[in-house]
Design a protein around this motif. Structure first.
Motif, PDB file in Angstrom:
ATOM      1  N   VAL A 192      -1.072 100.321  15.742  1.00  0.00           N
ATOM      2  CA  VAL A 192       0.360 100.195  15.833  1.00  0.00           C
ATOM      3  C   VAL A 192       0.895 101.575  14.878  1.00  0.00           C
ATOM      4  N   ARG A 193       0.413 101.569  13.573  1.00  0.00           N
ATOM      5  CA  ARG A 193       0.567 102.773  12.677  1.00  0.00           C
ATOM      6  C   ARG A 193       0.346 104.060  13.195  1.00  0.00           C
ATOM      7  N   GLN A 214       3.061 104.681  15.988  1.00  0.00           N
ATOM      8  CA  GLN A 214       4.380 104.945  15.175  1.00  0.00           C
ATOM      9  C   GLN A 214       4.470 106.395  14.823  1.00  0.00           C
ATOM     10  N   VAL A 236       7.031 104.131  10.229  1.00  0.00           N
ATOM     11  CA  VAL A 236       5.821 103.837  10.434  1.00  0.00           C
ATOM     12  C   VAL A 236       5.671 102.705   9.538  1.00  0.00           C
ATOM     13  N   ALA A 296       4.959  95.987  15.242  1.00  0.00           N
ATOM     14  CA  ALA A 296       5.515  96.323  16.651  1.00  0.00           C
ATOM     15  C   ALA A 296       6.954  95.455  16.989  1.00  0.00           C
ATOM     16  N   GLN A 311      11.887  98.740  17.681  1.00  0.00           N
ATOM     17  CA  GLN A 311      11.803 100.238  17.889  1.00  0.00           C
ATOM     18  C   GLN A 311      10.422 100.491  18.492  1.00  0.00           C
ATOM     19  N   THR A 312       9.335 100.230  17.998  1.00  0.00           N
ATOM     20  CA  THR A 312       8.185 100.317  18.470  1.00  0.00           C
ATOM     21  C   THR A 312       7.894  99.735  20.100  1.00  0.00           C
ATOM     22  N   ARG A 313       8.220  98.545  20.197  1.00  0.00           N
ATOM     23  CA  ARG A 313       8.316  98.330  21.565  1.00  0.00           C
ATOM     24  C   ARG A 313       8.860  98.952  22.558  1.00  0.00           C
TER      25      ARG A 313
END
Length: 81
Positions: free
Chosen positions: A59-60, A63, A70, A74, A77-79
């Motif tokens: 995930v990092r 990101q 970062v 999740a 913003q990440t999704r």
């Protein structure tokens, strides 16, 4: 006496058939995240629904590549990215 044995047997089977505690922390959404990260070539671990160190590292990395905050989580913003 027969009824008592039957109750003990059924109770034992229920306990043995119950999911283990580790599966209680699994999550279908995490498994979906792992599949998506794997599709991006960022995750090579098992698709197990557990947000462990490999999942957080992937995930990092995602990101960083997406140039968003970062934090290894999740979130929205990440999704969206």
């Amino acid at each position: 006496m027969q009824a008592r044995r039957l109750i003990v047997l059924v109770s034992a089977l229920v306990v043995l058939a119950a999911p283990q505690q580790a599966s209680a922390v699994t999550n279908v959404q995490i498994a979906g995240l792992q599949v998506a990260l794997s599709a991006h070539g960022l995750y090579r671990g098992p698709i197990d629904g557990v947000a462990g160190p490999q999942t957080r590292a992937a995930v990092r990395t995602f990101q960083r590549r997406a140039r968003i905050t970062v934090d290894g989580i999740a979130g929205i913003q990440t999704r969206t990215a």
